[in-house]
Design an enzyme around this catalytic site. Structure first.
Site, PDB file in Angstrom:
ATOM      1  N   GLU A 184      -9.124   2.400  -5.554  1.00 58.23           N
ATOM      2  CA  GLU A 184      -9.106   3.806  -5.314  1.00 58.23           C
ATOM      3  C   GLU A 184      -8.122   4.835  -5.572  1.00 58.23           C
ATOM      4  OE1 GLU A 184     -11.239   4.004  -0.402  1.00 58.23           O
ATOM      5  OE2 GLU A 184      -9.260   3.619  -0.644  1.00 58.23           O
ATOM      6  N   HIS A 212      -2.988   3.311  -4.460  1.00 62.93           N
ATOM      7  CA  HIS A 212      -1.927   2.935  -3.039  1.00 62.93           C
ATOM      8  C   HIS A 212      -0.694   1.967  -3.608  1.00 62.93           C
ATOM      9  CE1 HIS A 212      -5.559   3.342  -0.608  1.00 62.93           C
ATOM     10  NE2 HIS A 212      -6.442   2.488  -1.317  1.00 62.93           N
ATOM     11  N   TYR A 242     -17.032  -5.034   7.346  1.00 64.00           N
ATOM     12  CA  TYR A 242     -15.260  -4.084   8.399  1.00 64.00           C
ATOM     13  C   TYR A 242     -15.060  -4.127   9.161  1.00 64.00           C
ATOM     14  CZ  TYR A 242     -13.855  -2.607   3.712  1.00 64.00           C
ATOM     15  OH  TYR A 242     -13.326  -2.291   1.813  1.00 64.00           O
ATOM     16  N   TRP A 299     -16.872  -4.917  -2.497  1.00 60.90           N
ATOM     17  CA  TRP A 299     -17.345  -3.929  -0.898  1.00 60.90           C
ATOM     18  C   TRP A 299     -17.656  -2.616  -0.969  1.00 60.90           C
ATOM     19  CZ3 TRP A 299     -15.087   1.072   0.373  1.00 60.90           C
ATOM     20  CH2 TRP A 299     -13.749   2.049  -0.423  1.00 60.90           C
ATOM     21  N   TRP A 322      -8.637  -4.089   7.875  1.00 56.48           N
ATOM     22  CA  TRP A 322      -7.954  -2.371   7.835  1.00 56.48           C
ATOM     23  C   TRP A 322      -7.239  -1.933   9.442  1.00 56.48           C
ATOM     24  CZ3 TRP A 322      -7.242  -3.237   2.823  1.00 56.48           C
ATOM     25  CH2 TRP A 322      -7.624  -3.967   2.270  1.00 56.48           C
ATOM     26  N   ASP A 325       0.806  -1.680  -0.073  1.00 56.23           N
ATOM     27  CA  ASP A 325      -0.114  -0.068   0.555  1.00 56.23           C
ATOM     28  C   ASP A 325       0.450   1.196   0.001  1.00 56.23           C
ATOM     29  OD1 ASP A 325      -2.733   1.769   0.928  1.00 56.23           O
ATOM     30  OD2 ASP A 325      -3.295   0.130   0.724  1.00 56.23           O
TER      31      ASP A 325
END
Length: 553
Positions: A315, A248, A418, A393, A468, A177
């Site tokens: 993202e 990322h 999550y 997600w 996460w 990431d």
């Protein structure tokens, strides 16, 4: 303990009349039929350590008999305990192993310890029961993010043990990431020399962040990964690696500036990101980048035998591509239309590359973007490579779109599973973020979107809970956020539960009262059902508004 206390709940269970006991003692033998030898090894190692019993090899009398029954579903198992033996059958070695997990629960919480609590105890009672069971889904996953906060190898092995105890069978390991690169790649050593360490880390709320002014990092050598994969395989868990592209990726660009959009920013000045969120620094869509990551994935394939390889794909801000002459030229040359099409092309390249090597790409639901539009205006997914699958997600929509387009889906909507999100709305939750999702909320999660037809629903491989670690700086914080909710999730993933509104949460809570003692024996620092204890709070970051957090729904 009896079958009424099991988690996940089995499909069928009943007492063997009259209720009797089978007694494990120094004379109890373990008879491993063909194909079950590794399960027998696990039982001797783990149950032998907890009970102090040797479980020598022997025949069926006064013994535990393991065997494979090809007529059963591959992960199904059957346990029969009477006064003469324990018979544990499975449709495969995996089924026998899941049966062994249930057998461990029948022995009581002390069977989850690493050494006998009472060394003088030489007999263990097993209730006379029959349990017949099989999982609902073939993909019962847990994502562990080791990029934001690094989990040392021993912590990953511990995670695998906890997954096995809950009959979860896919570890999605988020290895790269913006904040860190955690996998040794021999042909590109700077990925770990530079990319595995950041200078500091942020903690606290977005409205008033605090900083921990010390370096954070670490990575797994390739031998570490081989050990992790082998340890997982012995527990019938598949490790699915994630190498994030094209977003990322700031840690990779900090190590190799030529991977970034150097025609619009000074990529040589970038460092591994020390903040959370979505970095604007993304990979350049160049041949240099493609060849670099093909080399990365070649080493990944050597280390991970999993069918699926996760490529992220989520993202990815497009601002640098909009300003980049090189990116705009690529869009024109390939006739892609826009930057969303460029991202789709980037991901599709690696989907095709993986297919050619007998693997399958899986990515977050943004990989659906850049497809065409159907007449009714709904996005289709023709841009995905053949065999590509989607991790849904951002709610259910991505999974519905993918399944309708004939692509397999793993359901992991952030609003439900999550586990970094808050377990309670109170101000005393440690670094509370995101949606409030209680133990009951997770228990009532339904992975299959109701709008899918029966044929489309067959594309739902299963479900996954995601952990996460932006606000989880150590193992205790990971435990606190993950448990006990992972036990509820495991039952959703394994058991044939009724519709969410009809699920018996009161019975689940009753069984959890027993399961907390198992978690205690395993050393899990779970969130107590009564709320956080004082030592589990982090002073100085509690009780303030959460800037940008979604509503409590």
């Amino acid at each position: 303990m009896g079958f009424e206390d099991l988690i996940p709940a089995p499909r069928k269970g009943w007492w063997v009349p009259p209720r009797g006991l089978f007694v494990l003692d120094e004379e109890t033998v373990l008879c491993a039929g063909p194909g079950t030898e590794r399960v027998a090894h696990w039982m001797r190692d783990v149950l032998g350590a907890a009970t102090g019993l040797p479980f020598r090899e022997g025949g069926a009398q006064n013994g535990i008999v393991l065997s494979i029954d090809p007529a059963m579903e591959p992960e199904a198992y059957r346990i029969v305990v009477d006064g003469y033996a324990v018979r544990l059958d499975g449709g495969s070695a995996a089924g026998v192993f899941w049966g062994a997990q249930t057998f461990r629960q029948l022995l009581g919480p002390h069977a989850f310890r690493r050494a006998p609590v009472d060394p003088a105890r030489r007999e263990w009672d097993v209730p006379g029961v029959v349990v017949e069971d099989a999982p609902r889904f073939p993909w019962r996953g847990l994502l562990l993010d080791v990029a934001r906060h690094f989990t040392p190898k021993d912590g990953v092995l511990r995670c695998l043990d906890l997954m096995a105890a809950h009959k979860l069978n896919v570890l999605h390991l988020h290895l790269t990431d913006d904040q860190g690169w955690r996998l040794e790649i021999k042909r590109h050593p700077r990925l770990t020399e530079v990319g595995s360490w950041r200078s500091r880390s942020r903690f606290g709320h977005r409205a008033s962040p605090l900083w921990e002014e010390k370096p954070h990092g670490g990575f797994y050598t390739q031998d570490d990964i081989r050990e992790i994969v082998a340890y997982a395989a012995a527990r019938h868990i598949t490790v699915v690696p994630e190498i994030d592209i094209p977003g990322h990726s700031q840690a990779a660009i900090a190590a190799y500036p030529e991977l970034g959009n150097a025609d619009v920013i000074d990529t040589a000045s970038l460092s591994v990101w020390d903040d959370w969120g979505i970095s604007a620094n993304v990979l350049a869509p160049t041949d240099t980048t493609l060849r670099f990551y093909e080399g990365v994935f070649e080493e990944v394939l050597e280390l991970f035998p999993s069918t699926f390889i996760h490529v992220g794909g989520d993202e990815c801000p497009k601002d640098q591509w909009r300003r980049s002459p090189a990116a705009q030229a690529r869009i024109r040359d390939l006739g892609l239309g826009d930057e969303d099409g460029l991202q789709s092309w980037f991901v599709r390249h690696f989907g095709t590359w993986l297919n050619a090597r007998g693997r399958r790409l899986i990515g977050w639901d943004e990989i659906l973007e850049g497809g065409s539009r159907a007449p009714d205006g709904e996005t289709t997914a023709p841009g995905l490579a053949e065999g590509a699958a989607v991790s849904s997600w951002r709610g259910y929509a991505g999974g519905v779109t993918a399944a309708r387009a004939g692509h397999d889906v793993v359901m992991c909507p952030e609003q439900q599973v999550y586990l970094d999100h808050r377990q309670d709305g109170g101000e005393n939750e440690p670094v509370p973020i995101g949606y409030v999702r209680t133990l009951e909320d997770v228990y009532r999660f339904e992975p299959v979107p109701p709008q899918l037809s029966a044929e489309q629903a067959r594309h739902v491989l299963g479900t996954q809970a995601n952990v996460w670690t932006e606000v989880m700086e150590d193992q205790a914080r990971v435990d606190y956020q993950t448990f006990p909710r992972l036990a509820a999730f495991a039952e959703v993933a394994w058991s044939a539960l009724p519709a969410p509104a009809e699920r018996d949460f009161a019975d689940f809570e009753r069984r959890m009262a027993v399961h907390y003692r198992r978690l205690d024996a395993l050393g899990v620092a779970y969130r107590p059902p009564t709320g956080p204890l004082p030592w589990q709070r982090r002073p100085g970051v509690l009780g303030r508004p959460i800037e940008g957090a979604p509503p409590n729904v």
